[in-house]
Design a protein around this motif. Structure first.
Motif, short mmCIF file in Angstrom:
data_model
loop_
_atom_site.label_atom_id
_atom_site.label_comp_id
_atom_site.label_asym_id
_atom_site.label_seq_id
_atom_site.Cartn_x
_atom_site.Cartn_y
_atom_site.Cartn_z
N LYS A 43 -8.75 -25.65 -10.33
CA LYS A 43 -9.83 -25.21 -9.44
C LYS A 43 -10.59 -24.05 -10.07
CE LYS A 43 -7.77 -26.66 -5.08
NZ LYS A 43 -7.45 -26.26 -3.69
N GLN A 44 -11.78 -23.81 -9.54
CA GLN A 44 -12.57 -22.68 -10.02
C GLN A 44 -12.05 -21.38 -9.43
OE1 GLN A 44 -16.70 -23.62 -9.07
NE2 GLN A 44 -16.99 -24.45 -11.12
N ARG A 45 -12.34 -20.28 -10.13
CA ARG A 45 -11.98 -18.97 -9.61
C ARG A 45 -12.79 -18.71 -8.36
NH1 ARG A 45 -11.38 -14.08 -13.82
NH2 ARG A 45 -10.16 -15.76 -14.75
N GLU A 46 -12.14 -18.15 -7.33
CA GLU A 46 -12.82 -17.90 -6.06
C GLU A 46 -12.55 -16.48 -5.58
OE1 GLU A 46 -11.32 -20.50 -3.01
OE2 GLU A 46 -9.31 -19.64 -3.07
N LEU A 47 -13.51 -16.00 -4.81
CA LEU A 47 -13.38 -14.67 -4.23
C LEU A 47 -12.32 -14.67 -3.14
CD1 LEU A 47 -14.58 -11.78 -3.66
CD2 LEU A 47 -16.01 -12.92 -1.95
N VAL A 48 -11.49 -13.63 -3.14
CA VAL A 48 -10.52 -13.44 -2.07
C VAL A 48 -10.99 -12.32 -1.14
CG1 VAL A 48 -8.15 -12.80 -1.52
CG2 VAL A 48 -8.62 -14.22 -3.54
N ALA A 49 -11.28 -11.15 -1.72
CA ALA A 49 -11.70 -10.01 -0.92
C ALA A 49 -12.35 -8.98 -1.83
CB ALA A 49 -10.52 -9.39 -0.19
N THR A 50 -13.27 -8.20 -1.25
CA THR A 50 -13.89 -7.11 -1.98
C THR A 50 -13.89 -5.86 -1.12
OG1 THR A 50 -16.11 -7.66 -1.21
CG2 THR A 50 -15.41 -8.64 -3.30
N ILE A 51 -14.02 -4.71 -1.79
CA ILE A 51 -14.07 -3.44 -1.08
C ILE A 51 -15.00 -2.50 -1.83
CG2 ILE A 51 -11.99 -2.60 -2.26
CD1 ILE A 51 -11.33 -1.09 0.40
N THR A 52 -15.91 -1.85 -1.10
CA THR A 52 -16.83 -0.91 -1.72
C THR A 52 -16.15 0.44 -1.92
OG1 THR A 52 -17.68 -0.07 0.36
CG2 THR A 52 -18.74 -2.04 -0.55
N PHE A 53 -16.83 1.34 -2.63
CA PHE A 53 -16.29 2.68 -2.84
C PHE A 53 -16.04 3.36 -1.50
CE2 PHE A 53 -15.42 6.34 -5.39
CZ PHE A 53 -15.78 7.42 -4.59
N GLY A 54 -16.91 3.10 -0.53
CA GLY A 54 -16.79 3.71 0.79
C GLY A 54 -15.81 3.03 1.71
N GLY A 55 -15.25 1.89 1.28
CA GLY A 55 -14.23 1.24 2.07
C GLY A 55 -14.69 0.04 2.90
N ASN A 56 -15.93 -0.37 2.74
CA ASN A 56 -16.37 -1.58 3.43
C ASN A 56 -15.76 -2.80 2.78
OD1 ASN A 56 -18.08 -0.27 5.31
ND2 ASN A 56 -19.64 -0.05 3.73
N THR A 57 -15.26 -3.71 3.60
CA THR A 57 -14.52 -4.86 3.08
C THR A 57 -15.18 -6.19 3.42
OG1 THR A 57 -13.14 -4.92 5.07
CG2 THR A 57 -12.33 -3.62 3.22
N ASN A 58 -14.84 -7.17 2.61
CA ASN A 58 -15.33 -8.53 2.82
C ASN A 58 -14.21 -9.48 2.43
OD1 ASN A 58 -17.41 -10.62 3.21
ND2 ASN A 58 -17.15 -10.93 1.03
N TYR A 59 -14.00 -10.54 3.23
CA TYR A 59 -12.90 -11.48 2.97
C TYR A 59 -13.39 -12.92 2.96
CZ TYR A 59 -9.83 -7.58 4.19
OH TYR A 59 -9.18 -6.37 4.22
N ALA A 60 -12.73 -13.73 2.14
CA ALA A 60 -12.92 -15.17 2.23
C ALA A 60 -12.39 -15.65 3.58
CB ALA A 60 -12.19 -15.87 1.10
#
Length: 121
Positions: A43-60
């Motif tokens: 499978k292709q590489r996929e995003l799991v989660a990200t976090i900004t310097f300030g702590g804002n998060t994003n999830y698959a």
């Protein structure tokens, strides 16, 4: 030499938990966003989660409510707490970040070597 080193992977039974760590070391001036990605066999590489310097998060969508991303800016570290693991979470997990090595340098993208997570009974 600049490095991103992941740790914490392993074999766990379905429903279990693991905590991944990623530490950036070397000549670092500033770190911007950080994230976890994963790649399962075939499978292709996929995003799991990200976090900004300030702590804002994003999830698959597939990990929302089960995984929690966090970071320690003082120690250039990032973590991924993975709970209620499923066999479909099996993959190599990679740490990613954009960082500068000097005040006037450009933002560059860096990847860790990956850590294997296997969810199986």
């Amino acid at each position: 030499q600049l490095q991103l080193v992941e740790s914490g992977g392993g074999l766990v039974q379905p429903g279990g938990s693991l905590r991944l760590s990623c530490v950036a070391s070397g000549s670092i001036f500033s770190i911007n966003a950080m994230g976890w990605y994963r790649q399962a066999p075939g499978k292709q590489r996929e995003l799991v989660a990200t976090i900004t310097f300030g702590g804002n998060t994003n999830y698959a969508d597939s990990v929302k409510g089960r995984f929690t991303i966090s970071r320690d800016n003082a120690n250039n570290a990032m973590y991924l707490q993975m709970n209620s693991l499923k066999p479909e979470d099996t993959a190599v997990y990679y740490c990613n970040t954009a960082l500068k090595t000097s005040r006037w340098g450009s933002w560059n993208d860096y990847w860790g070597q990956g850590t294997q997570v296997t969810v199986s009974s």
